[in-house]
Design a protein around this motif. Structure first.
Motif, short mmCIF file in Angstrom:
data_model
loop_
_atom_site.label_atom_id
_atom_site.label_comp_id
_atom_site.label_asym_id
_atom_site.label_seq_id
_atom_site.Cartn_x
_atom_site.Cartn_y
_atom_site.Cartn_z
N TYR A 31 29.85 38.23 26.09
CA TYR A 31 31.00 37.86 25.29
C TYR A 31 31.93 36.99 26.14
CZ TYR A 31 30.11 40.99 21.34
OH TYR A 31 29.60 41.59 20.24
N CYS A 33 35.84 35.31 26.35
CA CYS A 33 37.22 35.33 25.87
C CYS A 33 37.98 34.22 26.58
CB CYS A 33 37.90 36.66 26.20
SG CYS A 33 37.17 38.11 25.44
N TYR A 35 42.06 33.11 27.72
CA TYR A 35 43.44 33.52 27.88
C TYR A 35 44.31 32.32 28.23
CZ TYR A 35 41.54 38.19 27.94
OH TYR A 35 40.89 39.34 27.58
N GLN A 49 35.60 37.67 21.83
CA GLN A 49 34.23 37.78 21.29
C GLN A 49 33.71 36.41 20.83
OE1 GLN A 49 34.00 40.97 18.40
NE2 GLN A 49 34.69 42.50 19.87
N GLN A 88 36.77 34.25 30.35
CA GLN A 88 36.38 35.56 30.85
C GLN A 88 35.03 35.90 30.24
OE1 GLN A 88 37.89 38.71 28.68
NE2 GLN A 88 37.85 40.27 30.27
N TRP A 90 32.28 38.97 29.63
CA TRP A 90 32.31 40.45 29.55
C TRP A 90 30.93 40.96 29.17
CZ3 TRP A 90 31.18 44.38 26.23
CH2 TRP A 90 31.81 45.62 26.43
N TYR B 35 39.64 50.55 26.69
CA TYR B 35 39.55 50.88 28.10
C TYR B 35 40.75 50.26 28.80
CZ TYR B 35 37.55 46.16 28.52
OH TYR B 35 37.35 44.81 28.44
N SER B 37 42.37 48.48 32.36
CA SER B 37 41.93 47.66 33.50
C SER B 37 43.06 47.26 34.43
CB SER B 37 41.26 46.37 33.00
OG SER B 37 40.01 46.62 32.43
N VAL B 39 43.93 43.88 36.88
CA VAL B 39 43.63 42.46 37.15
C VAL B 39 44.70 41.98 38.14
CG1 VAL B 39 43.48 40.13 36.17
CG2 VAL B 39 42.66 42.10 34.85
N LEU B 47 43.04 34.45 38.03
CA LEU B 47 42.94 35.87 37.74
C LEU B 47 41.67 36.45 38.36
CD1 LEU B 47 43.81 35.68 33.93
CD2 LEU B 47 45.37 36.32 35.78
N TRP B 49 39.46 40.07 38.13
CA TRP B 49 39.27 41.40 37.57
C TRP B 49 38.97 42.38 38.69
CZ3 TRP B 49 34.51 44.28 36.95
CH2 TRP B 49 34.65 45.43 36.15
N ARG B 52 37.89 48.70 35.62
CA ARG B 52 38.32 49.29 34.36
C ARG B 52 37.90 50.75 34.29
NH1 ARG B 52 33.98 45.47 31.27
NH2 ARG B 52 32.17 46.84 31.40
N TYR B 54 37.43 53.99 31.28
CA TYR B 54 37.46 54.49 29.93
C TYR B 54 38.10 55.89 29.97
CZ TYR B 54 34.20 50.70 28.88
OH TYR B 54 33.63 49.46 28.73
N ASN B 60 34.01 50.96 35.88
CA ASN B 60 33.26 49.81 36.35
C ASN B 60 34.18 49.05 37.29
OD1 ASN B 60 32.38 49.81 33.06
ND2 ASN B 60 30.74 49.88 34.57
N TYR B 96 48.30 43.24 37.61
CA TYR B 96 48.54 43.52 36.20
C TYR B 96 47.68 44.70 35.75
CZ TYR B 96 50.36 38.68 35.73
OH TYR B 96 51.07 37.51 35.84
N TYR B 102 36.46 46.29 23.02
CA TYR B 102 35.04 45.91 23.12
C TYR B 102 34.91 44.39 23.11
CZ TYR B 102 30.09 45.44 22.26
OH TYR B 102 28.78 45.08 22.37
N GLY B 103 34.15 43.88 24.03
CA GLY B 103 33.99 42.44 24.13
C GLY B 103 34.92 41.81 25.14
N GLY B 104 35.77 42.64 25.71
CA GLY B 104 36.56 42.16 26.85
C GLY B 104 37.95 41.67 26.56
N TRP B 105 38.40 41.75 25.33
CA TRP B 105 39.70 41.14 25.08
C TRP B 105 40.85 42.10 25.40
CZ3 TRP B 105 42.68 41.54 20.14
CH2 TRP B 105 42.22 42.57 19.33
N TYR B 106 41.75 41.59 26.20
CA TYR B 106 42.92 42.33 26.59
C TYR B 106 44.07 41.96 25.66
CZ TYR B 106 40.29 43.58 30.75
OH TYR B 106 39.35 44.07 31.60
N TRP B 109 49.23 43.59 28.01
CA TRP B 109 49.32 43.47 29.46
C TRP B 109 50.67 43.98 29.94
CZ3 TRP B 109 45.85 40.37 32.66
CH2 TRP B 109 44.80 39.78 31.94
#
Lengths: 106, 119
Positions: A31, A33, A35, A49, A88, A90, B35, B37, B39, B47, B49, B52, B54, B60, B96, B102-106, B109
């Motif tokens: 995936y 993303c 920012y 996604q 990003q 993922w 989840y 995280s 950063v 940035l 990472w 993270r 859960y 991870n 941060y 799911y899929g990584g979107w934050y 923040w």
């Protein structure tokens, strides 16, 4: 380790289309993303996604992800879009950010 | 409205352990399929990472930091924490905390907190 490559800078004239690429091995299998970060602020997600746009993000932002490249496209770029953009990648085990692209609107 | 706030010492000596806490308000850290995280961003750079967690406790970590990083969660306090051991000047950055889906979107923040490694 997995790496994502972005161009350091992209310039665009107001009203034109800006494209920012993000390259990584088999990135399309993960995936992607995107920012947006303005000076002194926390990042804001503009695409998640691969192609989805969060509520509140203008329709001029769009994304794609296939093969080894993800692309953020900003149609009708406005001065307020000038910022740093980070891709990003993922997956279920890890994630990584690209090095960032400074978008200049001039 | 979910809010995240980082806290911790702004100055850490080389070789010591950096400890930061992220307090979540406006919602339970245990609710939803999210989840949490960490950063970081060195001044003028991109940035990175860190890792993270859960709410199950599963974690991870960034492979390049894995040997030095521990992320934990305290659901009773609605907080999660970062410990980074054996720090050097290269660990100086704005740190941060963020909520991920799911899929990584934050989507949320913290404002970020500057941690400086210096004697």
């Amino acid at each position: 380790s997995y790496e994502l490559t972005q161009p350091p800078s992209v310039s665009v004239s107001p009203g034109q289309t800006a494209s920012i690429t993000c390259s990584g091995d088999k990135l399309g299998d993960k995936y992607a993303c995107w920012y947006q970060q303005k000076p002194g602020q926390s990042p804001v997600v503009v695409i998640y996604q691969d192609t989805k746009r969060p509520s509140g993000i203008p329709e001029r932002f769009s994304g794609s992800n296939s093969g080894n490249t993800a692309t953020l496209t900003i149609s009708g770029t406005q001065a307020m879009d000038e910022a740093d953009y980070y891709c990003q990648a993922w997956d279920s085990r890890t994630e990584v950010f690209g090095g960032g692209t400074k978008l200049t609107v001039l | 409205q979910v809010q995240l706030q980082e806290s911790g010492p702004g100055l850490v000596k080389p070789s010591q352990t950096l400890s930061l806490t992220c307090t979540v308000s406006g919602g339970s850290i245990s609710s939803g399929n999210y989840y949490w995280s960490w950063v970081r961003q060195p001044a003028g750079k991109g940035l990175e990472w860190i890792g993270r967690i859960y709410t199950s406790g599963s974690t991870n970590y960034n492979p390049s930091l894995k040997s030095r990083v521990t992320i934990s969660v305290d659901t009773s306090k609605n907080q999660f924490s970062l410990r980074l051991s054996s720090v050097t000047a290269a660990d100086t950055a704005v740190y941060y905390c963020a909520r991920g889906g799911y899929g990584g979107w934050y989507d949320y923040w913290g404002q970020g907190t500057l941690a400086t490694v210096s004697s």
